[in-house]
Structures are given as C-alpha cells and as structure tokens.
Design a protein around this motif. Structure first.
Motif, mmCIF file in Angstrom:
data_model
loop_
_atom_site.group_PDB
_atom_site.id
_atom_site.type_symbol
_atom_site.label_atom_id
_atom_site.label_comp_id
_atom_site.label_asym_id
_atom_site.label_seq_id
_atom_site.Cartn_x
_atom_site.Cartn_y
_atom_site.Cartn_z
ATOM 1 N N LEU A 2 -2.116 7.648 -8.585
ATOM 2 C CA LEU A 2 -0.951 6.895 -8.183
ATOM 3 C C LEU A 2 -1.308 5.706 -7.700
ATOM 4 C CD1 LEU A 2 1.811 9.475 -6.427
ATOM 5 C CD2 LEU A 2 1.941 8.070 -8.537
ATOM 6 N N PRO A 3 -0.827 4.545 -7.974
ATOM 7 C CA PRO A 3 -1.251 3.305 -7.249
ATOM 8 C C PRO A 3 -0.829 3.207 -5.898
ATOM 9 C CG PRO A 3 0.476 2.812 -8.886
ATOM 10 C CD PRO A 3 0.217 4.350 -8.887
ATOM 11 N N GLN A 4 -1.321 2.419 -4.951
ATOM 12 C CA GLN A 4 -0.786 2.178 -3.679
ATOM 13 C C GLN A 4 0.312 1.174 -3.868
ATOM 14 O OE1 GLN A 4 -4.402 1.785 -0.684
ATOM 15 N NE2 GLN A 4 -5.253 0.919 -2.687
ATOM 16 N N ILE A 5 1.225 1.277 -2.986
ATOM 17 C CA ILE A 5 2.285 0.404 -3.105
ATOM 18 C C ILE A 5 2.133 -0.502 -2.040
ATOM 19 C CG2 ILE A 5 4.895 0.044 -3.187
ATOM 20 C CD1 ILE A 5 3.697 1.481 -5.733
ATOM 21 N N PHE A 6 2.073 -1.927 -2.010
ATOM 22 C CA PHE A 6 2.196 -2.764 -1.012
ATOM 23 C C PHE A 6 3.568 -3.638 -0.965
ATOM 24 C CE2 PHE A 6 0.838 -7.073 0.504
ATOM 25 C CZ PHE A 6 0.070 -6.883 1.574
ATOM 26 N N LYS A 67 -7.037 0.932 0.359
ATOM 27 C CA LYS A 67 -8.347 1.749 -0.142
ATOM 28 C C LYS A 67 -8.888 1.021 -1.171
ATOM 29 C CE LYS A 67 -6.724 6.347 0.798
ATOM 30 N NZ LYS A 67 -5.647 6.706 0.015
ATOM 31 N N PRO A 68 -10.194 0.474 -1.308
ATOM 32 C CA PRO A 68 -10.546 -0.022 -2.558
ATOM 33 C C PRO A 68 -10.597 0.729 -3.950
ATOM 34 C CG PRO A 68 -12.349 0.145 -0.974
ATOM 35 C CD PRO A 68 -11.068 0.766 -0.264
ATOM 36 N N SER A 69 -10.705 1.994 -3.695
ATOM 37 C CA SER A 69 -10.703 3.045 -4.965
ATOM 38 C C SER A 69 -9.441 3.121 -5.707
ATOM 39 C CB SER A 69 -11.139 4.325 -4.413
ATOM 40 O OG SER A 69 -10.054 4.747 -3.311
ATOM 41 N N ASN A 70 -7.975 2.909 -5.020
ATOM 42 C CA ASN A 70 -6.641 2.837 -5.794
ATOM 43 C C ASN A 70 -6.403 1.384 -6.080
ATOM 44 O OD1 ASN A 70 -6.887 5.553 -4.594
ATOM 45 N ND2 ASN A 70 -4.613 5.347 -4.203
ATOM 46 N N PRO A 71 -5.706 1.506 -7.484
ATOM 47 C CA PRO A 71 -5.132 0.387 -7.769
ATOM 48 C C PRO A 71 -3.852 -0.016 -6.853
ATOM 49 C CG PRO A 71 -4.840 1.820 -9.577
ATOM 50 C CD PRO A 71 -5.721 2.543 -8.359
ATOM 51 N N VAL A 72 -3.499 -1.168 -7.056
ATOM 52 C CA VAL A 72 -2.384 -1.714 -5.836
ATOM 53 C C VAL A 72 -1.160 -2.369 -6.851
ATOM 54 C CG1 VAL A 72 -1.778 -3.158 -4.244
ATOM 55 C CG2 VAL A 72 -3.917 -2.154 -4.179
ATOM 56 N N VAL A 73 0.055 -1.856 -6.525
ATOM 57 C CA VAL A 73 1.330 -2.734 -7.081
ATOM 58 C C VAL A 73 1.931 -3.320 -5.817
ATOM 59 C CG1 VAL A 73 3.379 -2.346 -8.190
ATOM 60 C CG2 VAL A 73 1.421 -0.967 -9.207
ATOM 61 N N ILE A 74 2.300 -4.660 -6.195
ATOM 62 C CA ILE A 74 3.100 -5.356 -5.168
ATOM 63 C C ILE A 74 4.257 -5.276 -5.340
ATOM 64 C CG2 ILE A 74 3.239 -7.652 -3.811
ATOM 65 C CD1 ILE A 74 0.309 -7.975 -4.337
ATOM 66 N N ILE A 75 5.149 -4.935 -4.437
ATOM 67 C CA ILE A 75 6.694 -5.045 -4.587
ATOM 68 C C ILE A 75 7.215 -5.917 -3.432
ATOM 69 C CG2 ILE A 75 8.970 -3.777 -4.601
ATOM 70 C CD1 ILE A 75 7.770 -1.365 -5.668
ATOM 71 N N SER A 76 8.013 -7.024 -4.080
ATOM 72 C CA SER A 76 8.622 -7.921 -2.896
ATOM 73 C C SER A 76 10.083 -8.015 -2.998
ATOM 74 C CB SER A 76 7.932 -9.332 -3.451
ATOM 75 O OG SER A 76 8.554 -10.295 -2.434
ATOM 76 N N THR A 77 10.462 -7.575 -1.931
ATOM 77 C CA THR A 77 12.024 -7.710 -1.581
ATOM 78 C C THR A 77 12.536 -8.658 -0.612
ATOM 79 O OG1 THR A 77 11.829 -5.851 0.002
ATOM 80 C CG2 THR A 77 12.311 -5.064 -2.369
ATOM 81 N N LEU A 78 11.863 -9.645 -0.641
ATOM 82 C CA LEU A 78 12.058 -10.707 0.355
ATOM 83 C C LEU A 78 13.528 -11.262 -0.055
ATOM 84 C CD1 LEU A 78 8.889 -13.096 0.724
ATOM 85 C CD2 LEU A 78 9.706 -11.399 2.262
ATOM 86 N N GLY A 79 14.344 -11.703 1.016
ATOM 87 C CA GLY A 79 15.683 -12.454 0.685
ATOM 88 C C GLY A 79 15.941 -13.584 1.653
ATOM 89 N N GLN A 80 16.438 -14.629 1.179
ATOM 90 C CA GLN A 80 17.051 -15.556 1.911
ATOM 91 C C GLN A 80 17.866 -15.099 2.915
ATOM 92 O OE1 GLN A 80 16.760 -18.895 2.424
ATOM 93 N NE2 GLN A 80 15.080 -19.354 1.044
ATOM 94 N N THR A 81 18.171 -15.395 4.113
ATOM 95 C CA THR A 81 19.125 -14.559 5.262
ATOM 96 C C THR A 81 19.944 -15.835 5.544
ATOM 97 O OG1 THR A 81 17.622 -14.864 6.759
ATOM 98 C CG2 THR A 81 17.803 -12.763 5.655
#
Ligand SMILES: NC(=O)c1ccc[n+]([C@@H]2O[C@H](COP(=O)([O-])OP(=O)(O)OC[C@H]3O[C@@H](n4cnc5c(N)ncnc54)[C@H](OP(=O)(O)O)[C@@H]3O)[C@@H](O)[C@H]2O)c1
Length: 230
Positions: A2-6, A67-81
C-alpha cells in the motif's frame, strides 16, 4: 504494497475525510499542515508535520521524512477560503496560492526523485475548472465569473495547467460538483467536461474523499480530469 498517502489540505472539510478514509484502508498517512492542529485524529499510522505547502523546501523536507521503501501518493485538498460560504464574501486566502502549492509540490517531487517514489498526485479541483466550465448551468457560470468565486476558479484553472504541463508525475484532477455534508454514496463520473451531470449536481465531501482514495489505486483516471457527482 500500500502506498503512503501524503495529504496537503488535511485540515479542511474534505481533507479530514481523506485522512480518515486513508487510515481506514490501512495506508500510512502523513499530513502537511500549516500549524499544529487538533482537528486530525491521533492514530499510530498518522504523522502530522508542519510546513507551508507553497514552499518547495517545506514539501521536500516532509517528503524526505517518509519511509523510503514505500511509494507515495500525494493528495491535495487545498481550497481558497472566504469569510463565509456566500460567493460574494471576501476572500481570505491569497490569490493563486493553490497554484503556488502545485508548483512547490512538483519542484519537491523532482528534488526527491532519487530517494522517494511519488507514484501519483491526486488533486481536488472543481466542476467548472478548465474545459468543464461550459457544462455548468447559466446561474453557476454567472456566479463563478462575477462573485469572489472567480478567485477560486482562476486558481484552479492555473493548477490544472501547471499539473498538465508536468511531464514527470502522473496526476488525477478530480472535479467535484457542489459539495454537501451528506453520507458516502455511489459516485457518478461524467468525463472531463461534465456532460450529462445535470442542472445542479452535488456530491458529498465524504464520497469525494473515497473517490480520491479509489483514484490512488487504479490507473483508470491517470492524467485525466473527471467531473464527479452523486
Ligand atoms: N465548496 C464546494 O461546493 C466545492 C465544490 C467542488 C470543488 N470544491 C473544491 O474543493 C476543494 C476543497 O474544499 P473544502 O471545502 O474541503 O476545503 P476547506 O475546508 O476550505 O479547506 C481548505 C484547506 O486549504 C488550506 N488553506 C487555505 N488557505 C491556505 C493558504 N493560504 N496556505 C496554505 N493552506 C491553505 C486550509 O488550511 P488551514 O486549515 O491551515 O487554513 C485547509 O486545509 C477546494 O479546492 C474547492 O475549490 C469545492
């Protein structure tokens, strides 16, 4: 594996749901937040790190701490406020900060590419961004152009262009219809432009969070923008 989620934007309405959903699915999760927060759960699989998502060095430092061993998926939910949900309420975020963050994230991915495998970036855009604008009803088109939502639209359009120009990391641009606080429900995918989405489509933030996690696990939406509703 399972990838790491950033997660970037983890303190927001949808961001918190993304963190919850990722933890539920067993992913190791790291949230990059602007300042220490109590809005996120305490969980053995959740690391909270502070930094500015618009500063490439802060994003890079946070990515290098994974962790360098696991792939990473980046999820961005930023929003203008804004000061309230009223489309004419004053903006409280700097113009174009989401695009600044997209650029910072891409620069950080380049900087860490020898040691961290970033598999994909999944970004929360909106129905109306890019080539989906024409499919909004006339009322929404008017509001998006003439209210302070224009700042959001401009920023999301820039993010769309910035991410598409990046030739290195696969991306998914999720374009949700109007967000609700409803329960998780099945998601309809209306292609890139949102044809057939209906006059006033909506989608629960919890369904969007689930869809964003689903998009980490399939290549079906890679390098695409997709309009989603319930
Ligand atoms: N509302 C809708 O109907 C709708 C429909 C479709 C798509 N969308 C899109 O969905 C996305 C997420 O919406 P949401 O309602 O879940 O978001 P939200 O609750 O407003 O959360 C915004 C997030 O962005 C962060 N943020 C705001 N200004 C920032 C800045 N200057 N620098 C760094 N971080 C900043 C906030 O961090 P802090 O907690 O530190 O402030 C928070 O984590 C948005 O991009 C929006 O355009 C919304």
């Amino acid at each position: 594996m399972l990838p790491q989620i950033f997660v970037i934007g983890a303190t927001g309405r949808t961001g918190q749901l993304v963190v919850d959903e990722a933890l539920k699915r067993g992913h190791p999760v790291t949230a990059l937040v602007r300042k220490p927060t109590s809005t996120l759960p305490q969980h053995d699989n959740l690391t909270i790190t502070t930094g500015d998502p618009c500063r490439a060095l802060d994003v890079e430092t946070a990515l290098r701490s994974l962790k360098p061993s696991n792939p990473v998926v980046i999820i961005s939910t930023l929003g203008q406020t804004r000061t309230s949900g009223n489309p004419w309420a004053a903006a409280t975020s700097p113009p174009r900060f989401m695009d600044a963050s997209a650029r910072a994230v891409l620069a950080a991915c380049q900087a860490v590419r020898d040691s961290v495998t970033v598999q994909k970036i999944v970004l929360m855009s909106l129905f109306g961004a890019g080539d989906s604008f024409a499919q909004l009803n006339f009322l929404m088109r008017f509001i998006m152009r003439h209210s302070n939502m224009a700042q959001t639209l401009e920023d999301q359009n820039l993010v769309d262009q910035t991410i598409r120009k990046n030739g290195n990391v696969p991306f998914v641009l999720v374009r949700p219809a109007m967000l609700t606080n409803g329960e998780v429900a099945p998601v309809k995918v209306h292609g890139t432009q949102g044809k057939g989405a209906g006059f006033m489509p909506s989608v629960s933030a919890s369904s969007v969070a689930r869809f964003m996690l689903d998009a980490t696990a399939t290549k079906d939406f890679d390098n695409k923008a997709v309009v989603v509703s319930n």
